[in-house]
Motif scaffolding. Structure first.
Motif, mmCIF file in Angstrom:
data_model
loop_
_atom_site.group_PDB
_atom_site.id
_atom_site.type_symbol
_atom_site.label_atom_id
_atom_site.label_comp_id
_atom_site.label_asym_id
_atom_site.label_seq_id
_atom_site.Cartn_x
_atom_site.Cartn_y
_atom_site.Cartn_z
ATOM 1 N N ASP A 154 -51.365 -7.288 0.118
ATOM 2 C CA ASP A 154 -50.986 -6.749 -1.187
ATOM 3 C C ASP A 154 -49.989 -7.661 -1.893
ATOM 4 N N ARG A 155 -49.007 -8.139 -1.156
ATOM 5 C CA ARG A 155 -47.999 -9.038 -1.736
ATOM 6 C C ARG A 155 -48.651 -10.328 -2.240
ATOM 7 N N SER A 156 -49.567 -10.888 -1.453
ATOM 8 C CA SER A 156 -50.226 -12.136 -1.844
ATOM 9 C C SER A 156 -51.118 -11.937 -3.064
ATOM 10 N N ILE A 157 -51.877 -10.849 -3.096
ATOM 11 C CA ILE A 157 -52.727 -10.577 -4.256
ATOM 12 C C ILE A 157 -51.855 -10.391 -5.492
ATOM 13 N N GLN A 158 -50.774 -9.661 -5.365
ATOM 14 C CA GLN A 158 -49.871 -9.457 -6.496
ATOM 15 C C GLN A 158 -49.301 -10.785 -6.987
ATOM 16 N N PHE A 159 -48.874 -11.642 -6.068
ATOM 17 C CA PHE A 159 -48.323 -12.945 -6.426
ATOM 18 C C PHE A 159 -49.331 -13.778 -7.210
ATOM 19 N N TYR A 160 -50.518 -13.981 -6.654
ATOM 20 C CA TYR A 160 -51.522 -14.824 -7.310
ATOM 21 C C TYR A 160 -52.010 -14.203 -8.627
ATOM 22 N N SER A 161 -52.054 -12.877 -8.690
ATOM 23 C CA SER A 161 -52.484 -12.200 -9.918
ATOM 24 C C SER A 161 -51.430 -12.278 -11.013
ATOM 25 N N GLU A 162 -50.208 -11.895 -10.682
ATOM 26 C CA GLU A 162 -49.157 -11.827 -11.698
ATOM 27 C C GLU A 162 -48.625 -13.192 -12.101
ATOM 28 N N ILE A 163 -48.497 -14.107 -11.164
ATOM 29 C CA ILE A 163 -47.916 -15.417 -11.464
ATOM 30 C C ILE A 163 -48.954 -16.365 -12.061
ATOM 31 N N PHE A 164 -50.174 -16.384 -11.506
ATOM 32 C CA PHE A 164 -51.171 -17.369 -11.920
ATOM 33 C C PHE A 164 -52.385 -16.792 -12.644
ATOM 34 N N GLY A 165 -52.532 -15.481 -12.675
ATOM 35 C CA GLY A 165 -53.642 -14.866 -13.390
ATOM 36 C C GLY A 165 -54.944 -14.738 -12.623
ATOM 37 N N PHE A 166 -54.898 -14.832 -11.291
ATOM 38 C CA PHE A 166 -56.114 -14.678 -10.491
ATOM 39 C C PHE A 166 -56.601 -13.233 -10.539
ATOM 40 N N LYS A 167 -57.913 -13.056 -10.414
ATOM 41 C CA LYS A 167 -58.554 -11.746 -10.342
ATOM 42 C C LYS A 167 -59.179 -11.596 -8.961
ATOM 43 N N VAL A 168 -59.237 -10.366 -8.456
ATOM 44 C CA VAL A 168 -59.874 -10.101 -7.169
ATOM 45 C C VAL A 168 -61.368 -9.894 -7.401
ATOM 46 N N ARG A 169 -62.190 -10.702 -6.734
ATOM 47 C CA ARG A 169 -63.646 -10.528 -6.798
ATOM 48 C C ARG A 169 -64.131 -9.597 -5.705
ATOM 49 N N LEU A 170 -63.543 -9.736 -4.508
ATOM 50 C CA LEU A 170 -64.001 -8.974 -3.358
ATOM 51 C C LEU A 170 -62.843 -8.800 -2.390
ATOM 52 N N ASN A 217 -61.145 -7.422 12.895
ATOM 53 C CA ASN A 217 -60.165 -8.447 13.251
ATOM 54 C C ASN A 217 -59.292 -8.924 12.099
ATOM 55 N N ARG A 218 -59.825 -8.905 10.879
ATOM 56 C CA ARG A 218 -59.033 -9.450 9.765
ATOM 57 C C ARG A 218 -59.397 -8.800 8.446
ATOM 58 N N GLU A 219 -58.414 -8.837 7.549
ATOM 59 C CA GLU A 219 -58.601 -8.381 6.174
ATOM 60 C C GLU A 219 -58.753 -9.626 5.308
ATOM 61 N N MET A 220 -59.650 -9.571 4.318
ATOM 62 C CA MET A 220 -59.907 -10.727 3.465
ATOM 63 C C MET A 220 -59.991 -10.302 2.005
ATOM 64 N N ALA A 221 -59.607 -11.211 1.132
ATOM 65 C CA ALA A 221 -59.790 -11.008 -0.307
ATOM 66 C C ALA A 221 -60.178 -12.350 -0.912
ATOM 67 N N PHE A 222 -61.113 -12.310 -1.839
ATOM 68 C CA PHE A 222 -61.519 -13.506 -2.566
ATOM 69 C C PHE A 222 -61.019 -13.366 -3.997
ATOM 70 N N ILE A 223 -60.220 -14.342 -4.433
ATOM 71 C CA ILE A 223 -59.642 -14.299 -5.770
ATOM 72 C C ILE A 223 -60.087 -15.532 -6.556
ATOM 73 N N TYR A 224 -60.129 -15.407 -7.883
ATOM 74 C CA TYR A 224 -60.627 -16.488 -8.721
ATOM 75 C C TYR A 224 -59.922 -16.470 -10.075
ATOM 76 N N LEU A 225 -60.051 -17.561 -10.775
ATOM 77 C CA LEU A 225 -59.587 -17.653 -12.152
ATOM 78 C C LEU A 225 -60.791 -17.473 -13.071
ATOM 79 N N GLU A 226 -60.629 -16.726 -14.150
ATOM 80 C CA GLU A 226 -61.745 -16.514 -15.067
ATOM 81 C C GLU A 226 -62.269 -17.827 -15.633
ATOM 82 N N SER A 227 -61.394 -18.829 -15.782
ATOM 83 C CA SER A 227 -61.818 -20.117 -16.326
ATOM 84 C C SER A 227 -62.600 -20.962 -15.318
ATOM 85 N N GLN A 228 -62.567 -20.580 -14.039
ATOM 86 C CA GLN A 228 -63.273 -21.333 -12.995
ATOM 87 C C GLN A 228 -63.754 -20.360 -11.916
ATOM 88 N N PRO A 229 -64.687 -19.469 -12.252
ATOM 89 C CA PRO A 229 -65.060 -18.400 -11.322
ATOM 90 C C PRO A 229 -65.823 -18.838 -10.083
#
Length: 128
Positions: free
Chosen positions: A16-32, A38-50
């Motif tokens: 949650d902290r990492s998603i918040q950081f990349y979203s709020e600071i750099f504008g990344f969006k969560v795709r999945l 064994n592990r939790e994963m999230a894929f994040i992207y920039l709208e300008s380079q999806p």
């Protein structure tokens, strides 16, 4: 043949902290976002380079396989036919981390191997 850069994976301690950081600071969006036992994963992207993503990985159960490879864990490449690429790389004497192609979070297939300086590399065949 590799068709594009797929993603770079980063090991995180708090998803949650990492998603918040990349979203709020750099504008990344969560795709999945999802998990396996064994592990939790999230894929994040920039709208300008999806088509280039960051995969955030948090170990639920420490296995060593990912965490031992450092904070920046692996570089992934998209391929259209993973079986053909495996055959091609085996002809080039590339050894894979496993004989088994594994499923991805979204239903595709992936396999890991090492580069010349032991960097962890991944081939990903996206779900069609």
């Amino acid at each position: 043949m590799i068709s594009k850069m797929e993603h770079v994976a980063i090991i995180v301690k708090d998803m949650d902290r990492s998603i918040q950081f990349y979203s709020e600071i750099f504008g990344f969006k969560v795709r999945l976002r999802g998990s396996n036992p064994n592990r939790e994963m999230a894929f994040i992207y920039l709208e300008s380079q999806p088509d280039m993503e960051i995969e955030l990985i948090r170990d639920i159960k420490f296995l060593g396989e990912y965490s031992e490879n450092g904070i920046v864990n692996h570089l992934a490449f998209t391929v259209t036919n993973i079986d053909e690429e495996i055959r091609y790389l085996k002809e080039k004497e590339i050894e894979f981390s496993s004989d088994d192609v594994k499923p991805t979070l979204e239903g595709g297939r992936m396999i890991l191997f090492r580069g010349p300086d032991e960097e962890l590399l991944q081939l990903v065949e996206r779900m069609k």
